[in-house]
Design a protein around this motif. Structure first.
Motif, PDB file in Angstrom:
ATOM      1  N   TYR A 247       0.809  -1.207   0.000  1.00 19.10           N
ATOM      2  CA  TYR A 247       0.000   0.000   0.000  1.00 19.10           C
ATOM      3  C   TYR A 247       0.854   1.274   0.000  1.00 19.10           C
ATOM      4  CZ  TYR A 247      -4.107  -2.857   1.031  1.00 19.10           C
ATOM      5  OH  TYR A 247      -5.131  -3.775   0.965  1.00 19.10           O
ATOM      6  N   ALA A 248       2.121   1.142  -0.300  1.00 23.59           N
ATOM      7  CA  ALA A 248       3.016   2.297  -0.248  1.00 23.59           C
ATOM      8  C   ALA A 248       2.826   3.205  -1.451  1.00 23.59           C
ATOM      9  CB  ALA A 248       4.467   1.829  -0.204  1.00 23.59           C
ATOM     10  N   ASP A 249       2.991   4.507  -1.223  1.00 23.79           N
ATOM     11  CA  ASP A 249       3.157   5.463  -2.312  1.00 23.79           C
ATOM     12  C   ASP A 249       4.577   5.253  -2.841  1.00 23.79           C
ATOM     13  OD1 ASP A 249       4.364   8.119  -3.245  1.00 23.79           O
ATOM     14  OD2 ASP A 249       2.229   8.623  -3.237  1.00 23.79           O
ATOM     15  N   ILE A 250       4.703   4.846  -4.087  1.00 25.68           N
ATOM     16  CA  ILE A 250       6.014   4.429  -4.603  1.00 25.68           C
ATOM     17  C   ILE A 250       6.997   5.588  -4.639  1.00 25.68           C
ATOM     18  CG2 ILE A 250       7.247   3.454  -6.576  1.00 25.68           C
ATOM     19  CD1 ILE A 250       5.572   1.448  -4.975  1.00 25.68           C
ATOM     20  N   GLY A 251       6.523   6.779  -5.009  1.00 23.19           N
ATOM     21  CA  GLY A 251       7.412   7.938  -5.013  1.00 23.19           C
ATOM     22  C   GLY A 251       7.959   8.221  -3.628  1.00 23.19           C
ATOM     23  N   MET A 252       7.078   8.163  -2.617  1.00 27.36           N
ATOM     24  CA  MET A 252       7.528   8.344  -1.231  1.00 27.36           C
ATOM     25  C   MET A 252       8.496   7.240  -0.835  1.00 27.36           C
ATOM     26  SD  MET A 252       5.400   8.046   2.335  1.00 27.36           S
ATOM     27  CE  MET A 252       4.293   9.417   2.056  1.00 27.36           C
ATOM     28  N   ALA A 280       4.578  -4.768  -4.772  1.00 24.16           N
ATOM     29  CA  ALA A 280       5.189  -3.464  -5.052  1.00 24.16           C
ATOM     30  C   ALA A 280       6.543  -3.602  -5.742  1.00 24.16           C
ATOM     31  CB  ALA A 280       5.362  -2.683  -3.743  1.00 24.16           C
ATOM     32  N   GLU A 283       7.353  -2.384  -9.580  1.00 25.83           N
ATOM     33  CA  GLU A 283       7.346  -0.940  -9.796  1.00 25.83           C
ATOM     34  C   GLU A 283       8.422  -0.239  -8.986  1.00 25.83           C
ATOM     35  OE1 GLU A 283       4.317   2.929  -9.548  1.00 25.83           O
ATOM     36  OE2 GLU A 283       3.610   0.940  -8.912  1.00 25.83           O
ATOM     37  N   THR A 361       3.880   2.920   3.974  1.00 29.29           N
ATOM     38  CA  THR A 361       2.534   2.442   3.651  1.00 29.29           C
ATOM     39  C   THR A 361       1.521   3.566   3.793  1.00 29.29           C
ATOM     40  OG1 THR A 361       0.876   0.732   4.130  1.00 29.29           O
ATOM     41  CG2 THR A 361       2.017   1.705   6.026  1.00 29.29           C
ATOM     42  N   ASP A 362       0.429   3.476   3.025  1.00 27.34           N
ATOM     43  CA  ASP A 362      -0.691   4.395   3.180  1.00 27.34           C
ATOM     44  C   ASP A 362      -1.824   3.773   3.994  1.00 27.34           C
ATOM     45  OD1 ASP A 362       0.473   6.465   1.781  1.00 27.34           O
ATOM     46  OD2 ASP A 362      -0.404   5.903  -0.151  1.00 27.34           O
ATOM     47  N   ASN A 382       6.522   5.792   7.372  1.00 28.56           N
ATOM     48  CA  ASN A 382       6.732   6.789   6.312  1.00 28.56           C
ATOM     49  C   ASN A 382       7.810   7.809   6.672  1.00 28.56           C
ATOM     50  OD1 ASN A 382       4.723   5.514   4.815  1.00 28.56           O
ATOM     51  ND2 ASN A 382       3.113   6.858   5.602  1.00 28.56           N
TER      52      ASN A 382
END
Length: 432
Positions: A247-252, A280, A283, A361-362, A382
């Protein structure tokens, strides 16, 4: 023999320690009663001295670095030894931050009435005399002095021989600040000899020293654990993990992982192992691999991550079982693809050093589970593992990072250098 000697005659270590210990014990009694204003005055003066004497500090440090290079110390070691302008700035700011913190000593907490009529509470008090044994990092001299001073303790500092010149200059500034503030200069003493016999003396005399705090490699800490007759606040190594969740923002995730590994390689809070959720990986891994490739970070991978990274065109090698249990302190990172959060948590608890671990993770629920179940002194969501630091945590500085579970855990600041005693306030009551 004086305290400025750099070598000792045979059999003189005990005499040397007796002199330091006697002075420290006497100073600790005065420091326990020292007014907050005097302690803050000493810290403020010390910050000013560090700034005004930067050239003197750097000249001494340059001599230490030149000697370390001649003796072929590795680059991560040289990095830890170097007092850059930024390191000096942080030392001064750390003193000022410690001065701005509330004085923990003398405060009474939890005063509660009992049926007998007495009031029972706890007062925070200094530990007494603290022995700090550390390698390479001269900034520890100032961090330790500032925290010991504000917490009402006395300290005996034994830095590494490779930083002796820098440490002597810094210790002289501490003494100058203490005297100017009306406090005993013996409240912070540095062992002015590189004789290793002094380390054994320091850790085997509980009549002079109340607690030992080692800051150094696993070899140093293990050896002290075998020899010490004094309680210790310690950590053996820093095998830190960053876990990139599905669930992670890949850029972050790319930004945080890059910082956690490459902002500096030598500190104990740098990430050494990267875990990536299998959903993940395709990507995330090519993007972080490009950064590691450009920064010449060697990637040691399990089969799944190795296949993805090599297919992207970047160089990587197969990880060995030992890699998962290794603190590199260097531009090397181990990478593993995991099936999910449960495997990540189990892996961290099995292979980590209980120092610092992070999840990207988000998902609030997955973050909360990671925080609860990862058994480490600092657990992050994060954020880069590089934040595990007393200065960044608002402690002003730290005297070390503890992975123990008793007394202090994580960055050890003012409260970690204190204990509590019970206080009872009565009105003439007697026990029936």
């Amino acid at each position: 023999m004086t305290l400025g000697d750099t070598s000792l005659e045979a059999g003189a270590a005990s005499e040397y320690m007796r002199e330091l210990g006697t002075r420290a014990r006497a100073a600790s009694a005065r420091m326990a009663a020292a007014a907050t204003g005097a302690k803050n005055d000493a810290l403020t003066r010390l910050a000013a001295l560090i700034r005004s004497r930067e050239e003197e500090i750097r000249e001494a440090n340059s001599e230490d670095i030149d000697l370390a290079r001649r003796e072929a110390y590795p680059e991560p070691f040289i990095d830890r030894l170097t007092t850059t302008p930024e390191v000096i700035r942080r030392m001064a700011e750390g003193c000022e931050q410690v001065a701005s913190l509330p004085d923990p000593i003398g405060g009474i907490e939890g005063l509660m009435p009992r049926p007998s009529g007495i009031l029972v509470g706890r007062m925070r008090v200094p530990l007494g005399v603290i022995g700090i044994i550390y390698e390479s990092r001269p900034n520890v001299t100032i961090d330790a002095a500032a925290l010991a001073l504000k917490s009402g303790n006395a300290a005996i500092l034994r830095g590494g021989s490779e930083a002796l010149r820098t440490n002597k200059v810094l210790a002289a500034l501490v003494s100058e600040a203490l005297l100017a503030a009306g406090l005993p200069e013996d409240a912070v003493q540095i062992v002015g000899t590189s004789d290793r016999a002094m380390v054994d003396e320091l850790v085997t005399h509980p009549e002079w020293v109340d607690i030992i705090i080692p800051r150094g490699g696993k070899g140093l800490v293990s050896r002290l654990m075998e020899k010490s007759r004094i309680p210790m606040i310690k950590h053996l190594n820093g095998i830190c993990h960053t876990y990139v969740d599905s669930y992670a923002d890949i850029g972050m995730a790319v930004s945080v992982t890059d910082n956690a590994k490459t902002q500096r390689y030598s500190p104990c809070n740098a990430t050494e192992t990267l875990l990536v959720h299998e959903r993940a990986a395709s990507e995330f891994l090519p993007r972080i691999a490009r950064i590691f490739h450009d920064k010449e970070v060697e990637m040691r991978c399990d089969d799944a991550s190795l296949s993805i990274i090599q297919n992207t065109g970047f160089s990587a090698i197969e990880a060995t079982p030992e890699d998962w249990d290794t603190e590199y302190n260097a531009p090397i990172i181990s990478i593993k693809v995991v099936s999910g959060l449960t495997e990540a948590i189990d892996f961290i608890n099995r292979h980590g050093s209980h120092h610092t671990d992070a999840i990207i993770t988000d998902s609030v629920s997955r973050a909360e589970r990671f925080l609860r179940e990862v058994d480490s002194a600092s657990v992050m969501v994060n954020a880069s593992t590089r934040f595990a630091d007393g200065f960044e945590y608002g402690l002003g500085a730290e005297i070390g990072i503890s992975t123990d579970k008793l007394h202090a855990r994580g960055p050890v600041g003012l409260e970690g250098l204190t204990s509590q005693k019970f206080v009872v306030i009565g009105h003439g009551e007697g026990r029936k």
